[in-house]
Design a protein around this motif. Structure first.
Motif, PDB file in Angstrom:
ATOM      1  N   ASN A   1       0.868  -0.980   0.056  1.00 43.09           N
ATOM      2  CA  ASN A   1      -0.042   0.034  -0.019  1.00 43.09           C
ATOM      3  C   ASN A   1       0.792   1.221   0.007  1.00 43.09           C
ATOM      4  OD1 ASN A   1      -2.567  -1.438  -0.060  1.00 43.09           O
ATOM      5  ND2 ASN A   1      -2.226  -1.696   2.217  1.00 43.09           N
ATOM      6  N   ASP A   2       1.946   1.198   0.821  1.00 41.53           N
ATOM      7  CA  ASP A   2       2.590   2.336   0.856  1.00 41.53           C
ATOM      8  C   ASP A   2       4.125   2.309   0.529  1.00 41.53           C
ATOM      9  OD1 ASP A   2       3.838   1.449   3.149  1.00 41.53           O
ATOM     10  OD2 ASP A   2       2.556   2.609   4.549  1.00 41.53           O
ATOM     11  N   GLY A   3       4.680   1.147   0.126  1.00 38.85           N
ATOM     12  CA  GLY A   3       6.123   0.943  -0.034  1.00 38.85           C
ATOM     13  C   GLY A   3       6.959   0.792   1.233  1.00 38.85           C
ATOM     14  N   GLY A   4       6.487   1.127   2.455  1.00 45.19           N
ATOM     15  CA  GLY A   4       7.348   0.991   3.561  1.00 45.19           C
ATOM     16  C   GLY A   4       7.408  -0.507   3.868  1.00 45.19           C
ATOM     17  N   TRP A   5       8.686  -0.598   4.841  1.00 42.88           N
ATOM     18  CA  TRP A   5       8.994  -2.157   5.133  1.00 42.88           C
ATOM     19  C   TRP A   5       8.222  -2.076   6.782  1.00 42.88           C
ATOM     20  CZ3 TRP A   5      11.253  -5.516   2.553  1.00 42.88           C
ATOM     21  CH2 TRP A   5      11.783  -5.239   1.382  1.00 42.88           C
ATOM     22  N   ASP A   6       7.213  -3.041   6.878  1.00 40.07           N
ATOM     23  CA  ASP A   6       6.779  -3.422   7.837  1.00 40.07           C
ATOM     24  C   ASP A   6       7.291  -4.613   8.444  1.00 40.07           C
ATOM     25  OD1 ASP A   6       5.065  -1.276   7.321  1.00 40.07           O
ATOM     26  OD2 ASP A   6       3.265  -2.534   6.855  1.00 40.07           O
ATOM     27  N   ARG A   7       7.072  -5.184   9.496  1.00 45.27           N
ATOM     28  CA  ARG A   7       7.636  -6.257  10.343  1.00 45.27           C
ATOM     29  C   ARG A   7       6.490  -7.072  11.229  1.00 45.27           C
ATOM     30  NH1 ARG A   7       9.317  -1.767  12.825  1.00 45.27           N
ATOM     31  NH2 ARG A   7       9.312  -1.732  14.852  1.00 45.27           N
ATOM     32  N   ILE A   8       6.914  -8.482  10.808  1.00 45.21           N
ATOM     33  CA  ILE A   8       5.890  -9.381  11.744  1.00 45.21           C
ATOM     34  C   ILE A   8       6.778  -9.840  12.922  1.00 45.21           C
ATOM     35  CG2 ILE A   8       4.668 -11.571  11.791  1.00 45.21           C
ATOM     36  CD1 ILE A   8       4.287 -10.990   8.737  1.00 45.21           C
ATOM     37  N   HIS A   9       6.308  -9.694  14.095  1.00 45.73           N
ATOM     38  CA  HIS A   9       7.031 -10.295  15.357  1.00 45.73           C
ATOM     39  C   HIS A   9       6.037 -11.546  15.809  1.00 45.73           C
ATOM     40  CE1 HIS A   9       9.640  -6.874  16.478  1.00 45.73           C
ATOM     41  NE2 HIS A   9       8.904  -6.171  15.711  1.00 45.73           N
ATOM     42  N   TYR A  10       6.949 -12.895  15.862  1.00 43.08           N
ATOM     43  CA  TYR A  10       6.061 -13.959  15.976  1.00 43.08           C
ATOM     44  C   TYR A  10       6.662 -14.603  17.269  1.00 43.08           C
ATOM     45  CZ  TYR A  10       4.441 -18.823  15.206  1.00 43.08           C
ATOM     46  OH  TYR A  10       4.186 -20.109  15.416  1.00 43.08           O
ATOM     47  N   ASN A  11       5.667 -15.064  17.960  1.00 42.21           N
ATOM     48  CA  ASN A  11       6.057 -15.643  19.386  1.00 42.21           C
ATOM     49  C   ASN A  11       5.420 -17.102  19.185  1.00 42.21           C
ATOM     50  OD1 ASN A  11       5.443 -16.900  21.909  1.00 42.21           O
ATOM     51  ND2 ASN A  11       6.272 -15.077  22.691  1.00 42.21           N
ATOM     52  N   LYS A  12       6.411 -17.781  18.976  1.00 43.64           N
ATOM     53  CA  LYS A  12       6.089 -19.435  18.778  1.00 43.64           C
ATOM     54  C   LYS A  12       5.431 -19.942  19.768  1.00 43.64           C
ATOM     55  CE  LYS A  12       8.542 -23.686  16.877  1.00 43.64           C
ATOM     56  NZ  LYS A  12       9.875 -24.014  16.621  1.00 43.64           N
ATOM     57  N   VAL A  13       5.782 -19.859  21.051  1.00 41.48           N
ATOM     58  CA  VAL A  13       5.158 -20.578  22.155  1.00 41.48           C
ATOM     59  C   VAL A  13       3.705 -20.147  22.292  1.00 41.48           C
ATOM     60  CG1 VAL A  13       5.196 -20.753  24.750  1.00 41.48           C
ATOM     61  CG2 VAL A  13       7.197 -20.778  23.401  1.00 41.48           C
ATOM     62  N   ASN A  14       3.427 -18.866  22.311  1.00 39.18           N
ATOM     63  CA  ASN A  14       2.208 -18.443  22.423  1.00 39.18           C
ATOM     64  C   ASN A  14       1.318 -18.477  21.255  1.00 39.18           C
ATOM     65  OD1 ASN A  14       2.543 -17.789  24.979  1.00 39.18           O
ATOM     66  ND2 ASN A  14       2.997 -15.929  24.438  1.00 39.18           N
ATOM     67  N   LYS A  15       2.084 -18.778  19.821  1.00 39.79           N
ATOM     68  CA  LYS A  15       1.379 -18.723  18.575  1.00 39.79           C
ATOM     69  C   LYS A  15       0.555 -17.428  18.236  1.00 39.79           C
ATOM     70  CE  LYS A  15       0.967 -23.689  18.327  1.00 39.79           C
ATOM     71  NZ  LYS A  15       0.192 -24.840  18.832  1.00 39.79           N
ATOM     72  N   TRP A  16       1.296 -16.315  18.707  1.00 41.91           N
ATOM     73  CA  TRP A  16       0.865 -14.941  18.436  1.00 41.91           C
ATOM     74  C   TRP A  16       1.770 -14.256  17.668  1.00 41.91           C
ATOM     75  CZ3 TRP A  16      -4.174 -14.191  20.334  1.00 41.91           C
ATOM     76  CH2 TRP A  16      -4.503 -12.955  20.028  1.00 41.91           C
ATOM     77  N   ALA A  17       1.236 -13.365  16.632  1.00 41.89           N
ATOM     78  CA  ALA A  17       1.954 -12.328  15.814  1.00 41.89           C
ATOM     79  C   ALA A  17       1.464 -11.068  15.947  1.00 41.89           C
ATOM     80  CB  ALA A  17       1.967 -12.821  14.457  1.00 41.89           C
ATOM     81  N   VAL A  18       2.659  -9.901  15.776  1.00 39.88           N
ATOM     82  CA  VAL A  18       2.139  -8.676  15.885  1.00 39.88           C
ATOM     83  C   VAL A  18       2.826  -8.011  14.662  1.00 39.88           C
ATOM     84  CG1 VAL A  18       2.332  -6.491  17.085  1.00 39.88           C
ATOM     85  CG2 VAL A  18       2.047  -8.480  18.460  1.00 39.88           C
ATOM     86  N   ILE A  19       2.151  -7.346  13.777  1.00 40.21           N
ATOM     87  CA  ILE A  19       2.590  -6.566  12.811  1.00 40.21           C
ATOM     88  C   ILE A  19       2.750  -5.105  13.159  1.00 40.21           C
ATOM     89  CG2 ILE A  19       2.206  -5.823  10.140  1.00 40.21           C
ATOM     90  CD1 ILE A  19       0.948  -8.547   9.925  1.00 40.21           C
ATOM     91  N   ILE A  20       3.996  -4.513  12.791  1.00 45.40           N
ATOM     92  CA  ILE A  20       4.482  -3.234  13.076  1.00 45.40           C
ATOM     93  C   ILE A  20       4.941  -2.385  11.875  1.00 45.40           C
ATOM     94  CG2 ILE A  20       5.896  -1.565  14.523  1.00 45.40           C
ATOM     95  CD1 ILE A  20       4.158  -3.153  16.278  1.00 45.40           C
ATOM     96  N   THR A  21       4.280  -1.105  11.579  1.00 45.76           N
ATOM     97  CA  THR A  21       4.429  -0.384  10.483  1.00 45.76           C
ATOM     98  C   THR A  21       6.104  -0.031  10.582  1.00 45.76           C
ATOM     99  OG1 THR A  21       4.089   1.678  11.184  1.00 45.76           O
ATOM    100  CG2 THR A  21       2.258   0.254  10.215  1.00 45.76           C
ATOM    101  N   GLU A  22       6.435   0.527   9.409  1.00 46.53           N
ATOM    102  CA  GLU A  22       7.872   1.278   9.408  1.00 46.53           C
ATOM    103  C   GLU A  22       8.015   2.384  10.302  1.00 46.53           C
ATOM    104  OE1 GLU A  22      10.978   2.254   5.817  1.00 46.53           O
ATOM    105  OE2 GLU A  22       8.765   2.885   5.789  1.00 46.53           O
ATOM    106  N   ASN A  23       6.936   2.975  10.666  1.00 50.48           N
ATOM    107  CA  ASN A  23       6.913   4.270  11.640  1.00 50.48           C
ATOM    108  C   ASN A  23       6.821   3.947  13.006  1.00 50.48           C
ATOM    109  OD1 ASN A  23       7.147   5.763   9.450  1.00 50.48           O
ATOM    110  ND2 ASN A  23       4.875   5.670   9.010  1.00 50.48           N
ATOM    111  N   GLY A  24       6.455   2.377  13.229  1.00 52.08           N
ATOM    112  CA  GLY A  24       6.397   2.114  14.454  1.00 52.08           C
ATOM    113  C   GLY A  24       5.002   2.004  15.101  1.00 52.08           C
ATOM    114  N   ASP A  25       4.010   2.223  14.117  1.00 51.83           N
ATOM    115  CA  ASP A  25       2.434   1.765  14.686  1.00 51.83           C
ATOM    116  C   ASP A  25       2.086   0.420  14.656  1.00 51.83           C
ATOM    117  OD1 ASP A  25       2.006   4.631  14.982  1.00 51.83           O
ATOM    118  OD2 ASP A  25       1.680   4.933  12.641  1.00 51.83           O
ATOM    119  N   ASN A  26       1.214  -0.105  15.452  1.00 52.69           N
ATOM    120  CA  ASN A  26       0.704  -1.403  15.406  1.00 52.69           C
ATOM    121  C   ASN A  26      -0.553  -1.696  14.253  1.00 52.69           C
ATOM    122  OD1 ASN A  26      -0.113  -3.942  16.174  1.00 52.69           O
ATOM    123  ND2 ASN A  26      -0.233  -3.664  18.207  1.00 52.69           N
ATOM    124  N   LEU A  27      -0.124  -2.386  13.458  1.00 61.12           N
ATOM    125  CA  LEU A  27      -1.221  -2.665  12.444  1.00 61.12           C
ATOM    126  C   LEU A  27      -2.302  -3.675  12.657  1.00 61.12           C
ATOM    127  CD1 LEU A  27       0.727  -2.737   8.824  1.00 61.12           C
ATOM    128  CD2 LEU A  27      -1.171  -1.290   9.417  1.00 61.12           C
TER     129      LEU A  27
END
Length: 105
Positions: free
Chosen positions: A66-92
């Motif tokens: 959508n915006d060409g920015g580099w987002d990141r997925i943080h994954y916790n294997k034990v809890n089977k949970w993921a959080v996606i954070i934008t390049e600007n540090g906002d939670n998606l």
């Protein structure tokens, strides 16, 4: 939440909402997680999100189409949970992963 603002532990839910791209995005994802029954309430959502960010096993970077920015997925294997954070540090989003990641290419 701007970088000059501090997280308010007395009003943690309101501070948590400010970490998201906007309140509408937060509300949509909160309702979705409640409907999926992967969280009990807003505080549980906050705790699962923070636990993942504090104890992630894997971070994947990807280009947001959508915006060409580099987002990141943080994954916790034990809890089977993921959080996606934008390049600007906002939670998606913050969500439950139902299957373990077996391999990343």
């Amino acid at each position: 939440m701007t970088t000059s603002e501090k997280f308010d532990y007395e009003n943690k839910i309101e501070s948590f909402k400010k970490l998201w791209v906007n309140k509408k995005v937060y509300d949509v994802h909160l309702k979705k997680r409640l409907k999926e029954q992967v969280i009990k309430n807003e505080e549980d959502y906050l705790l699962k999100t923070f636990e993942t960010l504090a104890n992630y096993d894997l971070v994947l970077f990807f280009e947001n189409l959508n915006d060409g920015g580099w987002d990141r997925i943080h994954y916790n294997k034990v809890n089977k949970w993921a959080v996606i954070i934008t390049e600007n540090g906002d939670n998606l989003t913050s969500y439950s992963i139902y299957k373990n990641i077996k391999r990343v290419i």
